[in-house]
Design a protein around this motif. Structure first.
Motif, short mmCIF file in Angstrom:
data_model
loop_
_atom_site.label_atom_id
_atom_site.label_comp_id
_atom_site.label_asym_id
_atom_site.label_seq_id
_atom_site.Cartn_x
_atom_site.Cartn_y
_atom_site.Cartn_z
N LYS A 3 -24.92 8.67 29.65
CA LYS A 3 -24.14 7.98 30.49
C LYS A 3 -23.79 6.62 29.71
O LYS A 3 -24.17 6.31 28.73
N GLU A 4 -22.58 6.09 30.09
CA GLU A 4 -21.65 4.98 29.51
C GLU A 4 -21.88 5.35 27.91
O GLU A 4 -22.16 4.37 26.99
N VAL A 17 -10.51 8.43 36.28
CA VAL A 17 -10.11 7.93 34.96
C VAL A 17 -10.95 8.34 33.91
O VAL A 17 -10.70 8.09 32.78
N LYS A 18 -12.16 8.77 34.20
CA LYS A 18 -13.11 9.02 33.17
C LYS A 18 -13.25 10.71 32.99
O LYS A 18 -13.54 10.84 31.57
N THR A 53 -5.93 3.23 36.42
CA THR A 53 -6.27 3.92 37.68
C THR A 53 -4.94 4.08 38.27
O THR A 53 -4.42 5.01 38.67
N PRO A 56 -6.76 8.75 47.18
CA PRO A 56 -7.78 9.50 46.88
C PRO A 56 -8.86 8.12 46.64
O PRO A 56 -10.09 8.50 46.63
N GLN A 108 -20.43 7.66 39.47
CA GLN A 108 -20.55 8.09 38.07
C GLN A 108 -18.93 8.46 37.71
O GLN A 108 -18.68 8.10 36.43
N LEU A 114 -20.13 14.09 28.62
CA LEU A 114 -20.37 13.73 29.80
C LEU A 114 -22.03 13.58 30.11
O LEU A 114 -22.30 12.95 31.07
N ALA A 170 -2.84 6.56 36.25
CA ALA A 170 -3.11 7.77 36.53
C ALA A 170 -2.70 8.15 38.07
O ALA A 170 -2.37 9.45 38.47
N ARG A 171 -2.60 7.17 38.87
CA ARG A 171 -2.14 7.70 40.46
C ARG A 171 -0.82 7.51 40.57
O ARG A 171 -0.30 8.54 41.49
N TYR A 214 -17.34 7.50 27.25
CA TYR A 214 -17.56 8.35 28.44
C TYR A 214 -17.66 9.83 28.19
O TYR A 214 -17.16 10.73 28.96
N VAL A 259 -31.75 8.45 32.63
CA VAL A 259 -31.37 9.20 31.39
C VAL A 259 -30.71 8.47 30.45
O VAL A 259 -29.75 7.72 30.52
N ASP A 313 -12.96 5.34 39.26
CA ASP A 313 -11.79 5.28 40.04
C ASP A 313 -11.31 6.89 39.99
O ASP A 313 -10.80 7.35 38.99
N ILE A 314 -11.10 7.32 41.33
CA ILE A 314 -10.67 8.66 41.46
C ILE A 314 -9.26 8.76 41.54
O ILE A 314 -8.68 8.07 42.22
N THR A 315 -8.54 9.64 40.76
CA THR A 315 -7.16 9.67 40.67
C THR A 315 -6.52 10.94 41.50
O THR A 315 -5.44 10.66 41.82
#
Lengths: 127, 480
Positions: B417-418, A61-62, B469, A86, A33, B414, B472-473, B411, A127, A36-38
């Motif tokens: 979804k999508e 990123v979200k 990504t 990460p 969900q 929250l 951000a990293r 996004y 959902v 990509d974790i930063t």
């Protein structure tokens, strides 16, 4: 599917309890969900954490989200690899992407079995 | 595209100020003088003109493209406002003038603008007092949260919590936390606040409830009267995030509805430019019992019609901004309000809501719309069906860029979804709205048969798909 030897929190963290210690991470559903974790902000060794309370934060990123501790106790070890990598959480949420190891002060009260957690995940996907 | 430094050729003459005709020794303190000339690019005037013209064409803005970025109200900024703000009497006025002893009469026009803008915003929202000092919407939120804290402190009590519904504007939790409150998140039910859940969360520790209405799903909070009653029952304050005022301007005065503190985003509702993270303007309005806590200075009108700056408010939260906030920005909003007038502002909201509902109806078969009922000025669609086939909301957003439309917000919120959060605003005509829908449907159809073509988008933009990504990293800024 989610491993059957773990306990799960509704807030999408897992705990692997062995004796008086627990290894803690986030679930595969959570990492999917988030995307990509930063960045991950974790408690330090020696900090106390409480079940159901915020213990850090995670950014992708979200979105940026709170990390909720699934257990109560004192942090023994932190996965310092995550500082520079990460993405390990995305690749291997139940293995190399673990977050902290905790010395338990009490047994967790509100955790779910893998079957109960599977149901929650299936429910929220529609959902 | 090359940077201007990459275009520099040693020795190529440009247009400069020329050599000084007299000796500068003594005019500039020697310890501050450069030992060597600054490292400016050596380019001709034409090179500079072409460089900046090219740069401007790489920009993706509302002056060049449709910009349905939900929750941000990216409406067109009418150009007459620039003319008003450029009037020399305003733009050449030194900000210290009103504070100099005896010089106030040189700044009466500017002070009148402040005074009148505060009153116009008060009339539109139904609030007793306004400050124009906050320099962004988030700054307004923080100012509002500080006023809330001051109110409870003045009553001799400590309130530690602020309740923020999960459908509120995204900056609300951050603003409350920065002001020192613990943030309690409130889960929505059927897209709006559940009064029962609110009642359960309310106690004597709650300082305020921060609401966005209509909320970030573009839905009006239908239980508002009950919410007001509940919040008042514990003497907490009700905060109105003005991010979505564009839906209800002239239709409902939030002060009359029971809100105690309001912030407005002039760069949303009142058509002033968003800027690149500034300068914005986030005026804060309050109900009668909170007026004493507003920041200083405040503009006061004397009996003889003169305006002056008044600092004598012992309960004020103090200064929140240098001088009087972003004068040039709220000056434009003042011009906007006067130009459109009462009926014009009402039509703004009506057309914004009409445009959003038109898009919602035209897209309801192509995309999932989780709360598919009459919406306000924006609505949230979901690309879950497409994501299952490999085309995510992000891919759709990127493909829209190729078609010449700015992407909707993705996004967020929250809870969907999508999510694709679409806000067309009132300034778009039917031709533009139809073109957007046609292009979006074409993208979805292409994605169903050939997902890879959408996943590769955008191809026609100055830069193609960026590695967000990695960006951000590895926070390293280098030439592209």
């Amino acid at each position: 599917m989610n491993p059957d030897d773990l306990l799960y929190a509704k807030s999408h963290e897992w705990a692997r309890i062995s004796g008086q210690e627990a290894l803690v991470g986030i679930t595969d559903f959570a990492q999917q969900q988030l995307g990509d974790i930063t960045f991950v902000e974790l408690p330090a060794a020696g900090d106390s954490v409480t079940e159901g309370q915020e213990m850090g934060s995670i950014e992708s990123v979200k979105a940026a989200s709170e990390l909720i501790s699934p257990v109560s106790g004192t942090v023994l070890v932190v996965n310092t690899d995550l500082e520079n990598a990460p993405e390990k959480i995305n690749r291997d949420p139940y293995g190399a992407g673990w977050l902290v190891r905790v010395q338990l002060s009490a047994q967790p009260q509100n955790l779910l079995s893998h079957l109960q957690y599977d149901e929650i995940v299936e429910g929220s996907e529609t959902v | 595209m090359k940077t201007i430094f990459a275009n520099s050729v040693p020795g190529r003459p440009g247009v400069g100020p020329g050599k000084p005709t007299k000796d500068l020794t003594g005019l500039i303190p020697m310890e501050l003088a450069r030992a060597e000339p600054p490292g400016l690019p050596e380019v001709g005037e034409l090179d500079v003109v072409r460089h900046l013209s090219r740069l401007s064409r790489l920009n993706f803005g509302v002056d060049s493209h449709f910009y349905p970025l939900g929750s941000c109200t990216m409406k067109y900024n009418p150009k007459f406002m620039e003319q008003v703000a450029a009037l020399p009497g305003f733009c050449r006025l030194h900000p210290l003038i009103p504070q100099l002893r005896g010089a106030g009469h040189f700044a009466q026009g500017a002070l009148e603008v402040i005074y009148e803008t505060e009153r116009l915003l008060g009339e539109i929202t139904g609030m007793a007092g306004f400050t124009l000092h906050p320099m962004a919407g988030s700054h307004g939120e923080l100012t509002g949260a500080m006023i809330i804290a001051a109110y409870h402190k003045d009553k001799g009590r400590t309130r530690t919590k602020v309740i923020v519904p999960d459908s509120a504007h995204g900056t609300n939790p951050a603003s409350a936390a920065i002001a020192g409150f613990d943030v309690i998140s409130l889960e929505s039910k059927d897209g709006i606040i559940d009064p029962q859940a609110l009642e359960n969360a309310l106690d004597e520790d709650v300082a305020a409830v921060m609401m966005t209405c209509p909320n970030t799903l573009g839905l009006f909070e239908r239980n508002l009267p009950r919410i007001v009653e509940l919040v008042r029952s514990v003497d907490a304050l009700l905060y109105y995030d003005g991010a979505n005022l564009n839906a209800i301007m002239g239709k409902m005065r939030v002060g009359d509805a029971g809100f105690d503190v309001v912030h407005l985003n002039l760069h949303k509702t009142f058509g002033t430019p968003h800027g690149g993270g500034g300068p914005g303007s986030g005026p804060v309005g309050v109900c009668t019992r909170l007026v004493d806590f507003l920041p200083v200075s405040r503009v006061v009108k004397l009996e003889d019609g003169q305006f002056f700056l008044d600092y004598d408010y012992p309960k004020s939260i103090g200064y929140v901004a240098p001088f009087y906030g972003n004068f040039g920005v709220y000056l434009k909003a003042y011009a906007y309000i006067l130009r459109l007038g009462r009926n014009g502002l009402i039509r703004v909201s009506e057309n914004a809501v009409l445009a959003a509902n038109y898009l919602r109806k035209r897209l309801e078969d192509a995309l999932d719309i989780p709360c598919n009922r009459i919406c306000m000025h924006e609505f949230v669609a979901s690309a879950v069906r497409q994501a299952a086939q490999g085309v995510r909301a992000l891919d759709i957003a990127k493909a829209l860029l190729d078609q010449g439309h700015h992407a909707p917000t993705v996004y967020f919120p929250l809870i969907i979804k999508e999510a694709l959060m679409i806000e067309p605003t009132e300034t778009e005509n039917l031709t533009t709205l139809d073109q957007f829908v046609d292009d979006l449907i074409e993208i979805l159809e292409r994605g169903a048969s050939n997902p890879a073509s959408i996943q590769a988008a955008p191809l026609n933009t100055p830069v193609s798909r960026l590695d967000e990504t990695k960006a951000a990293r590895n926070l390293e800024l280098t030439d592209l």
